[in-house]
Design a protein around this motif. Structure first.
Motif, PDB file in Angstrom:
ATOM      1  N   GLU A 781       0.815  -1.213   0.000  1.00  0.00           N
ATOM      2  CA  GLU A 781       0.000   0.000   0.000  1.00  0.00           C
ATOM      3  C   GLU A 781       0.846   1.260   0.000  1.00  0.00           C
ATOM      4  N   ILE A 782       2.085   1.184   0.478  1.00  0.00           N
ATOM      5  CA  ILE A 782       2.926   2.382   0.535  1.00  0.00           C
ATOM      6  C   ILE A 782       4.109   2.291  -0.426  1.00  0.00           C
ATOM      7  N   THR A 783       4.098   1.301  -1.319  1.00  0.00           N
ATOM      8  CA  THR A 783       5.163   1.143  -2.305  1.00  0.00           C
ATOM      9  C   THR A 783       4.833   1.956  -3.547  1.00  0.00           C
ATOM     10  N   GLY A 784       5.800   2.725  -4.024  1.00  0.00           N
ATOM     11  CA  GLY A 784       5.583   3.552  -5.203  1.00  0.00           C
ATOM     12  C   GLY A 784       5.517   2.737  -6.479  1.00  0.00           C
ATOM     13  N   VAL A 785       4.879   3.299  -7.496  1.00  0.00           N
ATOM     14  CA  VAL A 785       4.658   2.593  -8.759  1.00  0.00           C
ATOM     15  C   VAL A 785       5.738   2.982  -9.767  1.00  0.00           C
ATOM     16  N   MET A 786       6.580   2.030 -10.094  1.00  0.00           N
ATOM     17  CA  MET A 786       7.571   2.171 -11.148  1.00  0.00           C
ATOM     18  C   MET A 786       7.742   0.805 -11.793  1.00  0.00           C
ATOM     19  N   TYR A 787       8.543   0.747 -12.865  1.00  0.00           N
ATOM     20  CA  TYR A 787       8.713  -0.496 -13.609  1.00  0.00           C
ATOM     21  C   TYR A 787      10.159  -0.706 -14.009  1.00  0.00           C
ATOM     22  N   GLU A 788      10.514  -1.951 -14.207  1.00  0.00           N
ATOM     23  CA  GLU A 788      11.667  -2.276 -15.028  1.00  0.00           C
ATOM     24  C   GLU A 788      11.079  -2.348 -16.425  1.00  0.00           C
ATOM     25  N   ASN A 798      11.805   0.160  -4.618  1.00  0.00           N
ATOM     26  CA  ASN A 798      12.114   1.474  -5.159  1.00  0.00           C
ATOM     27  C   ASN A 798      11.663   2.607  -4.254  1.00  0.00           C
ATOM     28  N   THR A 799      11.277   2.265  -3.028  1.00  0.00           N
ATOM     29  CA  THR A 799      10.579   3.248  -2.204  1.00  0.00           C
ATOM     30  C   THR A 799      11.349   3.553  -0.919  1.00  0.00           C
ATOM     31  N   ARG A 800      11.580   4.830  -0.687  1.00  0.00           N
ATOM     32  CA  ARG A 800      12.180   5.284   0.563  1.00  0.00           C
ATOM     33  C   ARG A 800      11.084   5.543   1.600  1.00  0.00           C
ATOM     34  N   VAL A 801      11.425   5.288   2.870  1.00  0.00           N
ATOM     35  CA  VAL A 801      10.453   5.461   3.947  1.00  0.00           C
ATOM     36  C   VAL A 801      11.130   6.070   5.173  1.00  0.00           C
TER      37      VAL A 801
END
Length: 806
Positions: A781-788, A798-801
């Motif tokens: 739920e808190i992971t950002g949306v990106m792709y390889e 890929n997500t900083r917290v």
């Protein structure tokens, strides 16, 4: 004799004679085999497991019509008669009182996380009729592409008829699988170097050295049972005990069983592999028979110095000199150490051990590859180490899987003009576009395009065994996407987060109640095989399997469209248009060779496929193993990929450097000053992509191997990190990113990299049943949306917290 769940779990690991019987309310009763002997009405029935894409064969003990025990199938060579913990969960999944028992129709038109769908039970005829009617409305308007099918866990045979045949005959291009939420980038490194876009097969039983990059292969890597069995055989059954080195920011169960654990800086696995490769070449330790050699005895690789291609002669590889000149010559162990945090002396030692303890293999998976930008090059670099030391297509090496070929479907697929036109429309996940040049599917991208109605609105969807509203990064986006679909159908065993947005729910049969077939995706040995699924008990409820649904919809639509009718009438051949008939006709290539034919196949439950012959002929442009990927270069040339496109892929390399393994910095969402930690998520040994959360056995054992903790997940942080942020072990904390925040319990543990917060995936359900709901938090739920972008794989790392007291 009554026992508690905790007592059962503790005793199950030590008592070989204890048998667990599950009652109608999921209670446990302990019965000793020595007390009862053989039970009246007892039989063992072969079937299969779909806990992962190993599709392992298993045996179920049935007493008076009830399944009471599960074990591995001794007829299987590739699993060695073993079974991993996931397979045992099939009992509780089957007898779970929270299962969907009849088809359901929604009566509340308002959809949302907190909305009661107000289900009412309906008949199967009513359900199939309503679904077919909606499909007809779209097709008769000439817009069949506005129907989408979403596939989660599956069996290959089921996918052929439901995910493939039905959707194609209907006329939609939108068959969207969960694969790009799994490990698509794992395939890319293999494809760049060896020309096969597939999973590898390992031969642990004959391997002498294992370098595992971000792979918890004793817990959650395909095929779980086979890897557990073959690794144990290699460690205990041979004179040479293969050394195992685990490279991971988190100390996993696999790391606890390894000889060495290296807590690498997150996202830098490829840099470590490149530093190892440099050392192997400078020390002259490459495999000359496979790779090639200098023409003169005086030839050698010297750090920082270019090699003249004229001085080198290839063997079964190509591109090594170009790789060296473009990148490797300047990437010594010291440079790799600066990036990875692994000492240069350790990198040099690993290189020498790996190259001189052959056969030696590397493993790679989502922990090292599900990264935006550099994930695909991590995969390529890690896989290429196998080529440098000659561990490709050899005993004890990393190989392609033995071929398993099912008998063809007995009737041809026919497409009318509507199907031909609709099937050629652009897909909602953008497969086939330059944006995702090699992707088979871009699962997570479908959510955003449904929301923005690109390239057209989706007006109807059918999902089966999927729950992207839970399992995808940025999972809440899927809730908004599903609200946009006017008519949604879900085939499932439980009311999941996805089901909460459905208009019709179709109850699914469990693995031990249905007909199907499967074979391992990837392998744990040079052998392979096929698993027959058959009902070991009568279905408990008014449920149907995937083949049932495909045939029922095909027959119903066939009343109105002759091409669809001809595509489904006779789909079971002479054995009948039923799931059993379809399974029988599709597996004929295996059982017709057995003396007892079909009956013997049912009794055995599996057929082993003979080992293949190793070959150093590769399906690449050069027909060799490629350190300079002609395969990738051809793709980019054909797609006319430009430097601007590379920038959208988050790839910084340009020119020929793009086509060799090289280092790219990991990319993160969130400013490091505000969000100083990297979120790492992982799967445990009992995770079935979230489907196991409603089983008390899985909940009780959830994190027990390392933490002795069940019924929750934890925010795992290093003691230095905890001190820096004023967090104590056991305290409630928030884990927050730019996407959102979740609440968890802190676990302070030395086995976590100081720059990392680790969380186990599988908890945090807000649906799925009483044992799953409101347990822990879902880090997706808190992971950002990106792709390889090259493979379309969703980026999970890929997500900083930041972490702070709740």
């Amino acid at each position: 004799m009554e026992i508690t769940r905790r007592e059962f779990i503790k005793s199950a690991g030590t008592s070989a004679t204890a048998l667990a019987v599950i009652g109608p309310n999921m209670e446990f009763r302990a019965i000793k085999d020595s007390q009862i002997g053989r039970q009246e009405g007892e039989k063992w029935v072969a079937t299969g497991c779909t806990g992962c894409v190993g599709w392992c064969p298993l045996m179920v003990k049935v007493v008076n019509g009830k399944a009471v025990r599960i074990k591995g199938n001794p007829n299987s060579n590739w699993t060695q008669g073993k079974l991993c913990p996931r397979g045992l969960l099939n009992l509780q999944v089957t007898y779970d009182p929270d299962r969907v028992k009849k088809p359901l129709r929604r009566t509340n038109p308002v959809k949302g996380r907190d909305e009661d769908p107000k289900w009412i039970e309906i008949s199967w005829d009513e359900a199939i009729g309503a679904i077919a009617q909606k499909m007809r409305e779209l097709r008769d308007r000439g817009t069949p592409e506005r129907f989408a099918l979403f596939r989660g866990r599956y069996n290959p045979m089921d996918a052929d008829i439901l995910y493939g045949r039905l959707v194609k005959a209907y006329g939609s291009p939108n068959s969207i699988s969960h694969s790009a939420l799994c490990a698509e980038t794992t395939k890319s490194g293999y494809w760049y170097a060896a020309g096969r876009y597939a999973y590898n097969s390992f031969d642990f039983a004959n391997t002498n050295y294992i370098l595992s990059f971000g792979v918890n292969f004793l817990e959650a890597h395909r095929p779980v049972t086979g890897l557990l069995a073959s690794w144990a055989k290699g460690r205990r059954g041979r004179a040479i005990r293969p050394k195992t080195v685990v490279i991971d920011p988190r100390y996993s169960v696999t790391a606890s069983r390894a000889d060495e654990w290296l807590p690498i800086n997150p996202g830098t696995d490829g840099a470590l592999a490149l530093g190892i490769a440099h050392t192997i070449l400078v020390d002259g330790l490459w495999d000359r028979k496979f790779v090639g050699d200098f023409k003169e005895a005086s030839g050698k690789f010297v750090a920082g110095k270019v090699v003249d291609d004229k001085d080198w002669e290839d063997a079964s590889t190509t591109g090594l000199v170009k790789w060296w000149n473009l990148f490797l010559k300047d990437f010594a162990a010291e440079r790799a150490a600066q990036i990875t945090g692994i000492p240069a002396s350790t990198i040099t030692r690993l290189a020498r051990e790996f190259a001189t303890t052959k056969p030696a293999v590397t493993l790679r998976s989502r922990g090292s590859e599900a990264w935006p930008g550099n994930g695909t090059y991590n995969s390529y670099a890690i896989y290429s180490l196998n080529g440098l030391v000659g561990s490709v297509e050899v005993k004890g090496g990393i190989n392609h899987s033995a071929s398993v070929s099912y008998s063809p479907e007995p009737i041809k697929l026919e497409l009318d003009a509507v199907a031909e036109t609709g099937g050629k429309k652009p897909r909602i996940d953008e497969k086939g576009t330059k944006k995702f040049p090699q992707a088979d599917v871009i699962t997570n991208n479908a959510a955003d395009n449904i929301i923005r109605e690109f390239p057209y609105p989706i007006e109807m969807a059918l999902g089966y065994w999927n729950n992207f509203t839970f399992s995808a990064p940025g999972s809440k986006r899927w809730e908004e996407a599903l609200k946009k679909i006017p008519f949604l159908v879900h085939h499932t065993t439980h009311i999941s987060e996805w089901s909460q947005y459905a208009d019709i729910v179709l109850p699914a049969r469990t693995y031990i109640e249905k007909w199907s077939a499967g074979n391992p995706a990837g392998g744990s040995s040079v052998e392979n095989g096929v698993t027959l699924y058959q009902p070991v008990i009568d279905p408990l409820y008014d449920t149907k399997c995937e083949v049932d649904i495909a045939i029922a919809l095909g027959k119903e639509l066939g009343k109105y469209y002759p091409s669809i009718k001809r595509s489904f009438d006779g789909i079971g051949g002479t054995y009948g248009d039923t799931p059993e008939g379809y399974a029988r006709v599709r597996t004929k290539a295996f059982w017709e060779k057995l003396p007892g034919g079909w009956d013997e196949f049912k009794a055995r439950g599996t057929v082993n496929v003979s080992p293949y012959k190793f070959t150093w002929q590769f399906p690449t442009p050069s027909k060799k193993f490629e350190f300079y990927s002609g395969t990738l270069k051809k793709l980019f040339t054909d797609k006319k990929v430009t430097d601007s496109d590379l920038a959208t892929y988050n790839i910084k390399a340009r020119g020929d450097l793009v086509y060799v393994p090289h280092h790219e910095d990991p990319i993160f969402i969130g400013d490091a000053a505000e969000f100083p930690l990297v979120l790492i998520t992982y799967k445990n040994a009992l995770s079935q992509e979230g489907r196991s959360a409603n089983t008390p056995w899985a909940q009780e054992m959830y994190l027990n191997p390392l933490y002795g903790q069940g019924w929750m997940n934890l925010a795992e942080i290093n003691p230095e990190t905890a001190k820096r942020f004023g967090v104590n072990d056991g305290e409630a904390v928030f884990v927050e990113s730019v996407v959102g925040k979740i609440k968890a319990t802190a676990r302070v543990f030395e086995g976590i990299h100081p720059d990392v917060v680790a969380m186990c995936y599988g908890q945090g359900h807000w649906a799925y049943g009483k044992w799953a709901k409101d347990k822990g938090a879902n880090p997706n739920e808190i992971t950002g949306v990106m792709y390889e972008n090259i493979t379309g794989m969703a980026a999970y790392f890929n997500t900083r917290v930041k972490v702070y007291k709740a």
